[in-house]
Design a protein around this motif. Sequence first.
Motif, PDB file in Angstrom:
ATOM      1  N   ARG A  18       1.467   3.710   4.042  1.00  0.00           N
ATOM      2  CA  ARG A  18       1.627   2.804   4.686  1.00  0.00           C
ATOM      3  C   ARG A  18       3.186   2.533   4.712  1.00  0.00           C
ATOM      4  N   ALA A  19       3.737   2.296   3.506  1.00  0.00           N
ATOM      5  CA  ALA A  19       5.177   2.095   3.127  1.00  0.00           C
ATOM      6  C   ALA A  19       6.009   3.242   3.950  1.00  0.00           C
ATOM      7  N   TYR A  30      11.836  -2.651   1.725  1.00  0.00           N
ATOM      8  CA  TYR A  30      13.195  -3.375   1.298  1.00  0.00           C
ATOM      9  C   TYR A  30      14.317  -2.978   2.182  1.00  0.00           C
ATOM     10  N   LEU A  31      15.059  -3.905   2.632  1.00  0.00           N
ATOM     11  CA  LEU A  31      16.569  -3.850   3.371  1.00  0.00           C
ATOM     12  C   LEU A  31      17.456  -4.324   2.254  1.00  0.00           C
ATOM     13  N   ILE A  32      18.477  -3.369   2.141  1.00  0.00           N
ATOM     14  CA  ILE A  32      19.773  -3.850   1.707  1.00  0.00           C
ATOM     15  C   ILE A  32      20.774  -4.153   2.488  1.00  0.00           C
ATOM     16  N   ARG A  33      21.656  -5.134   2.302  1.00  0.00           N
ATOM     17  CA  ARG A  33      22.965  -5.233   3.510  1.00  0.00           C
ATOM     18  C   ARG A  33      24.216  -4.700   2.423  1.00  0.00           C
ATOM     19  N   THR A  34      24.938  -3.808   3.058  1.00  0.00           N
ATOM     20  CA  THR A  34      26.133  -3.526   2.577  1.00  0.00           C
ATOM     21  C   THR A  34      27.431  -4.583   2.712  1.00  0.00           C
ATOM     22  N   ALA A  67       9.090  -6.822   1.263  1.00  0.00           N
ATOM     23  CA  ALA A  67       7.740  -7.022   1.540  1.00  0.00           C
ATOM     24  C   ALA A  67       6.934  -6.094   0.928  1.00  0.00           C
ATOM     25  N   LYS A  68       5.784  -6.617   0.261  1.00  0.00           N
ATOM     26  CA  LYS A  68       4.780  -5.694   0.030  1.00  0.00           C
ATOM     27  C   LYS A  68       4.021  -5.102   1.298  1.00  0.00           C
TER      28      LYS A  68
END
Length: 92
Positions: free
Chosen positions: A61-62, A7-11, A54-55
């Motif tokens: 792998r993650a 996951y990506l989180i935007r600040t 995304a899964k």
Amino acid sequence: MTPWFLYLIRTRSGTLYTGITTDVQRRFSEHQSGGPRAARSLRGKGPLELAYAAKVGDRTRAAQLEYALKRWPRTRKERLVAGKIHLDDIEP
């Protein structure tokens, strides 16, 4: 086998934080709370926005993808968020 997610989180300032988890909503809530389970680099940088998730398969792998993405320039991460490139096209 429990699936893992990248996951990506935007600040608030637009920075993109990259992480992995088995439960995206739980992990995002932990980051938003700013508590002891939140990433130190995100504390006080809210409001936060879940920009991408995304899964990706198993934990190995993650972790490989997380390692690779943390080295990407911001422009490439933004292309991933926008859907212009896909994780399937990436070799960790």
